[in-house]
Design a protein around this motif. Structure first.
Motif, PDB file in Angstrom:
ATOM      1  N   SER A   1       5.807   0.025 -10.952  1.00  0.00           N
ATOM      2  CA  SER A   1       7.209   0.506 -10.057  1.00  0.00           C
ATOM      3  C   SER A   1       6.968   1.527  -8.765  1.00  0.00           C
ATOM      4  O   SER A   1       5.798   1.809  -9.048  1.00  0.00           O
ATOM      5  N   ASN A   2       7.995   1.575  -8.258  1.00  0.00           N
ATOM      6  CA  ASN A   2       7.798   2.303  -7.032  1.00  0.00           C
ATOM      7  C   ASN A   2       7.700   4.071  -7.367  1.00  0.00           C
ATOM      8  O   ASN A   2       7.638   4.745  -6.510  1.00  0.00           O
ATOM      9  N   GLY A   3       8.018   4.293  -8.705  1.00  0.00           N
ATOM     10  CA  GLY A   3       7.744   5.646  -8.892  1.00  0.00           C
ATOM     11  C   GLY A   3       9.060   6.548  -9.256  1.00  0.00           C
ATOM     12  O   GLY A   3      10.386   5.695  -9.287  1.00  0.00           O
ATOM     13  N   PRO A   4       9.096   7.553  -8.802  1.00  0.00           N
ATOM     14  CA  PRO A   4       7.891   8.565  -8.455  1.00  0.00           C
ATOM     15  C   PRO A   4       7.005   8.599  -9.505  1.00  0.00           C
ATOM     16  O   PRO A   4       7.154   8.792 -10.610  1.00  0.00           O
ATOM     17  N   TRP A   5       5.566   8.839  -8.776  1.00  0.00           N
ATOM     18  CA  TRP A   5       4.576   8.935  -9.740  1.00  0.00           C
ATOM     19  C   TRP A   5       3.903  10.260  -9.196  1.00  0.00           C
ATOM     20  O   TRP A   5       3.676  10.549  -8.323  1.00  0.00           O
ATOM     21  N   MET A   6       3.260  10.811 -10.206  1.00  0.00           N
ATOM     22  CA  MET A   6       2.591  12.127 -10.065  1.00  0.00           C
ATOM     23  C   MET A   6       1.223  12.037  -9.304  1.00  0.00           C
ATOM     24  O   MET A   6       0.282  11.132  -9.769  1.00  0.00           O
ATOM     25  N   GLN A   7       0.742  12.895  -8.462  1.00  0.00           N
ATOM     26  CA  GLN A   7      -0.409  12.564  -7.700  1.00  0.00           C
ATOM     27  C   GLN A   7      -1.206  14.009  -7.608  1.00  0.00           C
ATOM     28  O   GLN A   7      -0.759  14.930  -7.534  1.00  0.00           O
ATOM     29  N   MET A   8      -2.734  13.688  -7.832  1.00  0.00           N
ATOM     30  CA  MET A   8      -3.240  14.887  -7.719  1.00  0.00           C
ATOM     31  C   MET A   8      -4.868  14.482  -7.217  1.00  0.00           C
ATOM     32  O   MET A   8      -5.472  14.023  -8.189  1.00  0.00           O
ATOM     33  N   HIS A   9      -4.995  14.107  -6.053  1.00  0.00           N
ATOM     34  CA  HIS A   9      -6.409  13.422  -5.548  1.00  0.00           C
ATOM     35  C   HIS A   9      -6.570  13.837  -4.260  1.00  0.00           C
ATOM     36  O   HIS A   9      -5.700  14.070  -3.365  1.00  0.00           O
ATOM     37  N   PHE A  10      -7.802  13.950  -3.971  1.00  0.00           N
ATOM     38  CA  PHE A  10      -8.535  14.272  -2.730  1.00  0.00           C
ATOM     39  C   PHE A  10      -9.424  13.217  -2.232  1.00  0.00           C
ATOM     40  O   PHE A  10      -9.736  13.121  -0.913  1.00  0.00           O
ATOM     41  N   ASP A  11      -9.673  12.222  -3.172  1.00  0.00           N
ATOM     42  CA  ASP A  11     -10.225  10.934  -2.536  1.00  0.00           C
ATOM     43  C   ASP A  11      -9.605   9.668  -2.631  1.00  0.00           C
ATOM     44  O   ASP A  11      -8.424   9.798  -3.274  1.00  0.00           O
ATOM     45  N   ARG A  12      -9.920   8.618  -2.038  1.00  0.00           N
ATOM     46  CA  ARG A  12      -8.993   7.285  -2.335  1.00  0.00           C
ATOM     47  C   ARG A  12      -9.942   6.188  -2.347  1.00  0.00           C
ATOM     48  O   ARG A  12     -11.171   6.121  -2.199  1.00  0.00           O
ATOM     49  N   PHE A  13      -9.439   5.079  -2.817  1.00  0.00           N
ATOM     50  CA  PHE A  13     -10.290   4.010  -3.029  1.00  0.00           C
ATOM     51  C   PHE A  13      -9.709   2.631  -2.063  1.00  0.00           C
ATOM     52  O   PHE A  13      -8.723   2.929  -1.583  1.00  0.00           O
ATOM     53  N   SER A  14     -10.632   1.927  -1.907  1.00  0.00           N
ATOM     54  CA  SER A  14     -10.445   0.703  -1.105  1.00  0.00           C
ATOM     55  C   SER A  14      -9.929  -0.428  -1.998  1.00  0.00           C
ATOM     56  O   SER A  14     -10.454  -0.578  -2.900  1.00  0.00           O
ATOM     57  N   LEU A  15      -9.263  -1.523  -1.426  1.00  0.00           N
ATOM     58  CA  LEU A  15      -9.242  -2.858  -2.161  1.00  0.00           C
ATOM     59  C   LEU A  15     -10.483  -3.736  -2.388  1.00  0.00           C
ATOM     60  O   LEU A  15     -11.043  -4.071  -1.418  1.00  0.00           O
ATOM     61  N   PRO A  16     -10.888  -3.682  -3.635  1.00  0.00           N
ATOM     62  CA  PRO A  16     -12.099  -4.449  -3.928  1.00  0.00           C
ATOM     63  C   PRO A  16     -12.067  -6.178  -3.344  1.00  0.00           C
ATOM     64  O   PRO A  16     -10.845  -6.651  -3.570  1.00  0.00           O
ATOM     65  N   PRO A  17     -13.135  -6.662  -3.069  1.00  0.00           N
ATOM     66  CA  PRO A  17     -13.023  -8.312  -2.747  1.00  0.00           C
ATOM     67  C   PRO A  17     -12.521  -8.893  -3.754  1.00  0.00           C
ATOM     68  O   PRO A  17     -12.866  -8.575  -5.076  1.00  0.00           O
ATOM     69  N   GLY A  18     -11.528 -10.018  -3.492  1.00  0.00           N
ATOM     70  CA  GLY A  18     -10.909 -10.591  -4.474  1.00  0.00           C
ATOM     71  C   GLY A  18      -9.756  -9.993  -5.317  1.00  0.00           C
ATOM     72  O   GLY A  18      -9.123 -10.612  -6.099  1.00  0.00           O
ATOM     73  N   ALA A  19      -9.413  -8.882  -5.058  1.00  0.00           N
ATOM     74  CA  ALA A  19      -8.270  -8.014  -5.954  1.00  0.00           C
ATOM     75  C   ALA A  19      -7.008  -8.128  -5.102  1.00  0.00           C
ATOM     76  O   ALA A  19      -7.162  -8.439  -4.033  1.00  0.00           O
ATOM     77  N   ARG A  20      -5.930  -8.011  -5.970  1.00  0.00           N
ATOM     78  CA  ARG A  20      -4.875  -7.934  -5.358  1.00  0.00           C
ATOM     79  C   ARG A  20      -4.063  -6.651  -5.246  1.00  0.00           C
ATOM     80  O   ARG A  20      -4.072  -5.772  -6.144  1.00  0.00           O
ATOM     81  N   GLU A  21      -3.600  -6.430  -4.033  1.00  0.00           N
ATOM     82  CA  GLU A  21      -2.843  -5.325  -3.855  1.00  0.00           C
ATOM     83  C   GLU A  21      -1.595  -5.292  -4.410  1.00  0.00           C
ATOM     84  O   GLU A  21      -0.707  -6.155  -4.129  1.00  0.00           O
ATOM     85  N   ILE A  22      -1.474  -4.269  -5.149  1.00  0.00           N
ATOM     86  CA  ILE A  22      -0.185  -4.265  -5.813  1.00  0.00           C
ATOM     87  C   ILE A  22       1.105  -3.123  -5.215  1.00  0.00           C
ATOM     88  O   ILE A  22       2.066  -3.288  -5.044  1.00  0.00           O
ATOM     89  N   ALA A  23       0.301  -1.944  -4.733  1.00  0.00           N
ATOM     90  CA  ALA A  23       1.345  -0.896  -4.355  1.00  0.00           C
ATOM     91  C   ALA A  23       0.287  -0.064  -3.366  1.00  0.00           C
ATOM     92  O   ALA A  23      -0.768   0.123  -3.482  1.00  0.00           O
ATOM     93  N   ARG A  24       1.180   0.698  -2.334  1.00  0.00           N
ATOM     94  CA  ARG A  24       0.678   1.462  -1.364  1.00  0.00           C
ATOM     95  C   ARG A  24       1.529   2.543  -0.966  1.00  0.00           C
ATOM     96  O   ARG A  24       2.789   2.076  -1.088  1.00  0.00           O
TER      97      ARG A  24
END
Length: 249
Positions: free
Chosen positions: A143-166
């Motif tokens: 869902s669109n959230g709201p979601w709790m965040q606590m991060h200083f790093d991030r990931f990229s979309l892996p090859p062949g994966a489907r982007e769900i949310a950003r």
């Protein structure tokens, strides 16, 4: 550290065991490691799964004995190969993928999932702290959230994966087959938050919290106010992941 194992008790509404679920945690303190699973562990048990909890520095079990694996957050960086237990965990997750055992990666866990699938993890230009909304193309899954965040790093979309949310800060969720990686923390609760704060006294993440002047009192108040909502949203997200788990291979 030796295995952190427990058999989660089934709720009164559960009628039969559905198999075993493995949680991989990253705090070497046993109590904090178990606490880090948050509301997610309770929801998994409520759905009828026997829960086992391990730290990757111990002997990792045969992944083929589990219905799915949940990889939790960490104060470490998923790209830091100097972390003593990281190589063993990456090998374990690759084995899970090879065995077609679904993985649910949460924050650091999502970053590891991205990495083993060929994506990249790096320091984020826009770290996130507190509750945020995301833009989901599959709100029935994430869902669109709201979601709790606590991060200083991030990931990229892996090859062949489907982007769900950003959102404007980072990619927030992706799927790869029956696997799900998210950047946020659906497991959050006041107890989890208290555990994180206790661990920051000796962690890299704690240093970053201080350096950035993050308003911990404000986040504490919001986590408390949203506790019921967060608990409910975690269960909804887990149910959506379980639909992936039980999808035809």
């Amino acid at each position: 550290m030796a295995e952190l194992s427990e058999t989660a008790q089934l709720s009164e509404n559960s009628t039969a065991r559905r198999g075993k679920a493995l949680f991989v945690v990253h705090d070497t303190d046993t109590d904090r490691g178990i606490a880090d699973t948050g509301t997610l562990r309770g929801h998994v048990a409520d759905r009828g799964y026997e829960v086992q909890i391990v730290h990757p520095s111990g002997e990792l079990p045969d992944v083929g004995g589990f219905e799915f694996v949940v990889v939790m957050g960490s104060s470490e960086s998923a790209y830091d190969d100097s972390v003593p237990w990281l190589a063993a965990e990456l090998t374990f997750l690759r084995a899970a993928l090879a065995a077609n055992v679904p993985i649910f990666g949460v924050c650091f866990g999502g970053q590891l999932l991205s990495r083993v699938l060929g994506g990249t993890v790096k320091r984020s230009e826009h770290p996130e702290h507190g509750y945020v909304t995301v833009n989901s193309v599959a709100p029935d899954l994430v869902s669109n959230g709201p979601w709790m965040q606590m991060h200083f790093d991030r990931f990229s979309l892996p090859p062949g994966a489907r982007e769900i949310a950003r959102n404007g800060a980072a990619l927030q969720a992706f799927t790869f087959g029956r696997n799900l990686g998210v950047q946020f923390h659906p497991e959050i609760s006041p107890a989890v938050w208290a555990t994180w704060q206790a661990s920051w006294a000796v962690s890299r993440e704690g240093q970053l919290v201080v350096e950035r002047g993050i308003d911990l009192q404000k986040i504490t108040a919001e986590i408390t106010a949203r506790a019921e909502e967060s608990h409910r949203n975690c269960g909804i997200l887990l149910d959506a992941f379980l639909k992936l788990v039980h999808a035809p291979v």
